[in-house]
Enzyme design. Structure first.
Site, PDB file in Angstrom:
ATOM      1  N   ASP A 118       0.848  -1.194   0.000  1.00 49.93           N
ATOM      2  CA  ASP A 118       0.000   0.000   0.000  1.00 49.93           C
ATOM      3  C   ASP A 118       0.888   1.251   0.000  1.00 49.93           C
ATOM      4  O   ASP A 118       1.898   1.291   0.702  1.00 49.93           O
ATOM      5  CB  ASP A 118      -0.910   0.016   1.228  1.00 49.93           C
ATOM      6  CG  ASP A 118      -1.913   1.160   1.189  1.00 49.93           C
ATOM      7  OD1 ASP A 118      -2.987   0.983   0.584  1.00 49.93           O
ATOM      8  OD2 ASP A 118      -1.611   2.223   1.770  1.00 49.93           O
ATOM      9  N   GLU A 136      -5.029   2.220  -4.136  1.00 50.75           N
ATOM     10  CA  GLU A 136      -3.580   2.219  -4.050  1.00 50.75           C
ATOM     11  C   GLU A 136      -3.065   0.943  -3.393  1.00 50.75           C
ATOM     12  O   GLU A 136      -1.937   0.892  -2.921  1.00 50.75           O
ATOM     13  CB  GLU A 136      -3.087   3.453  -3.279  1.00 50.75           C
ATOM     14  CG  GLU A 136      -3.373   3.446  -1.776  1.00 50.75           C
ATOM     15  CD  GLU A 136      -4.742   4.001  -1.429  1.00 50.75           C
ATOM     16  OE1 GLU A 136      -4.944   4.388  -0.280  1.00 50.75           O
ATOM     17  OE2 GLU A 136      -5.613   4.034  -2.330  1.00 50.75           O
ATOM     18  N   ASN A 157      -3.047  12.682  -4.115  1.00 47.71           N
ATOM     19  CA  ASN A 157      -4.196  13.038  -4.947  1.00 47.71           C
ATOM     20  C   ASN A 157      -4.697  14.438  -4.638  1.00 47.71           C
ATOM     21  O   ASN A 157      -5.019  15.226  -5.532  1.00 47.71           O
ATOM     22  CB  ASN A 157      -5.331  12.032  -4.753  1.00 47.71           C
ATOM     23  CG  ASN A 157      -5.153  10.791  -5.598  1.00 47.71           C
ATOM     24  OD1 ASN A 157      -4.484  10.831  -6.627  1.00 47.71           O
ATOM     25  ND2 ASN A 157      -5.727   9.684  -5.168  1.00 47.71           N
TER      26      ASN A 157
END
Length: 521
Positions: A400, A443, A408
């Site tokens: 991860d 992700e 983002n």
């Protein structure tokens, strides 16, 4: 039932049916073309005729109105010289009514609107001061006038044509006017009622404000007509003709013209159905003339269809079993002796090759994440099923990106997508040929390492962590990842439990400060 139908309607019969239908369509097209040409000629002729007739009636009505005004002007001049002579009043109104029969009634009024004389004599209005719309308007204007239709003092629906009476010294004395009855026999009725057609055609007259002045159905006189395009054009002062629908929803061919002196519109119209009635017999003659040629054409087309049906039929039979491995060989043996069949044969062979390629591509698309090119959940489930069936041990590495939401939010999702793609490239570089790297969430990634113990898997995870940490990501620079490692069946008998353990280790790595590998012990 469907298979039986397809068996009966094979390619040869279908071609024959289509050729027959084509011939019938050709015949129908010929009939329709003839019908359209002839009907257009009849419609155009009727429109032109009605327009000319309406113009003639409008001119005749205009001439009548002008003559009536001349008669009134002449009488007004005589009365102006003899105003005050009651005998002269009576004689002149009688002469004016009876001499030409232009008016249903004639009256003389003084400057206050008091009735001095009438013809025919009407004692009920003698001496009365009239306040009807036509009288008021004429007295206010003090010039020759033609009123809009209104109800007179005697209760008649009339048009009132008047001329002012002046003394020799120029003093306004009153007016003399004639009434034309609109709902009773009058010269206007006689002028318009004798229409030259007797097949439903008729003439009507409408004022500039859409009120019927004359109509063959006398009970409609005085009605206001709305929603009629012809009357709308008359209100604008236009002449012409058009195909329209009248206020009774009957398709008609109407010609219309404006009476210049009054602004009235004369409309001559004929039902469209009556105009097109002669075409029926004409179309029967057309059918008799074209039927022999049509039959000959059918025979020729039928013979040609039989000649081309065999190679097409063989190709069609092959098309019914495209999934058969021998289909391609059978298509190769078809003798396609003309160009179209040869092209169809080539396209079918090409289509079989494309179908095989598309199936392979579709299978890859279904099992691949479109953004990263890694396996998706379908690919992961297929690999787990395969490992479990073969009882093949494997290590699971859960991956991860640390603080990906911040990436983002700071740089936008486009940059986030580039980071995911760069990370996917790192996974591909550290994985072996038999390893299964997958993207399982936004992700979140998971790597399956078949035949790998937990120690080797931890080493591989550490290599990946260092490689990601050192990589220069687009726009972002450096990122880190947290990883969790578990093994099946050493850590749990259930594959789902092992994946859960790898995920738990991932979150343990995050809680421990991120950018690290946590291995289940």
């Amino acid at each position: 039932m469907t298979k039986l139908f397809l068996h009966k309607i094979d390619l040869r019969r279908l071609i024959l049916v289509l050729t027959i239908v084509s011939a019938l369509v050709s015949l129908a097209n010929t009939m329709q073309a003839s019908y359209l040409v002839q009907s257009r000629q009849l419609i155009d002729s009727a429109l032109e005729s009605n327009a000319a007739y309406a113009a003639k009636l409008a001119n005749s009505t205009n001439d009548f109105i002008e003559q009536a005004q001349q008669q009134l002007a002449y009488s007004a001049a005589l009365l102006g010289k003899n105003f005050g002579d009651e005998a002269a009043y009576a004689a002149e109104v009688d002469r004016l009514r009876l001499q030409t029969d232009s008016f249903n009634s004639v009256m003389l009024l003084d400057s206050r609107g008091e009735v001095l004389a009438t013809s025919p004599e009407n004692q009920s209005i003698m001496g009365m001061t009239l306040q009807t719309p036509g009288v008021r308007a004429a007295m206010e204007e003090k010039k020759p006038a033609i009123s809009t239709p209104y109800i007179s003092a005697a209760g008649n629906f009339i048009v009132f044509i008047s001329s002012p009476v002046w003394s020799p010294t120029g003093k306004y004395l009153g007016l003399i006017g004639g009434s034309i009855y609109l709902r009773q026999p009058s010269i206007l009725n006689r002028l318009l009622a004798s229409h030259y057609h007797k097949d439903g055609s008729y003439v009507y007259v409408v004022s500039h404000d859409h009120q019927l002045i004359y109509h063959p159905q006398s009970d409609r006189v005085g009605d206001y007509v709305q929603g009629n395009t012809v009357i709308d054009k008359i209100a604008k002062g236009l002449n012409g003709s058009e195909e329209t629908v009248n206020s009774r929803q009957v398709p008609v061919l109407a010609g219309y013209a404006v009476v210049q002196s009054t602004g009235w519109g004369v409309v001559a119209q004929r039902p469209k159905a009556q105009t097109l009635a002669p075409i029926e017999s004409l179309m029967q003659r057309v059918i008799f003339k074209t039927l022999p040629i049509t039959l000959i054409s059918l025979l020729v087309i039928w013979w040609c269809a039989r000649q081309i049906s065999r190679p097409l039929r063989l190709l069609a039979n092959s098309a019914q079993s495209m999934d058969d491995t021998t289909t391609e060989d059978r298509i190769q043996t078809v003798n396609s002796w003309y160009f179209e069949a040869q092209e169809l044969k080539r396209i079918m062979l090409l289509g079989i090759g494309l179908l095989k390629n598309n199936i392979r591509r579709l299978h890859a698309d279904v099992h691949t994440d479109p953004l990263t090119g890694l396996g998706n959940r379908r690919s992961l489930d297929a690999a787990l099923t395969e490992f479990q069936t073969a009882n093949l041990p494997f290590a699971a590495v859960s991956v991860d990106i640390d603080f990906f939401k911040k990436i983002n939010d700071t740089y936008g999702h486009d940059v986030g997508d580039q980071v995911l793609q760069s990370l996917a490239n790192c996974l591909k570089e550290v994985c072996r040929a038999g390893d299964v790297p997958c993207r399982v969430g936004g992700e979140e990634f998971l790597i399956l390492l078949p035949g790998t113990d937990k120690h080797a898997a931890a080493q591989m995870a550490e290599r990946l962590r260092r490689q990601v940490e050192a990589a220069d990501m687009p726009m972002v620079g450096n990122i880190t990842v947290s990883l969790g490692v578990a093994h099946w069946p050493d850590d749990a008998k259930s594959i789902a439990a092992v994946l859960k353990l790898a995920d738990d280790m991932l979150y343990q790595a995050k809680r421990g400060g991120r950018n690290r590998v946590a291995v289940f012990e």
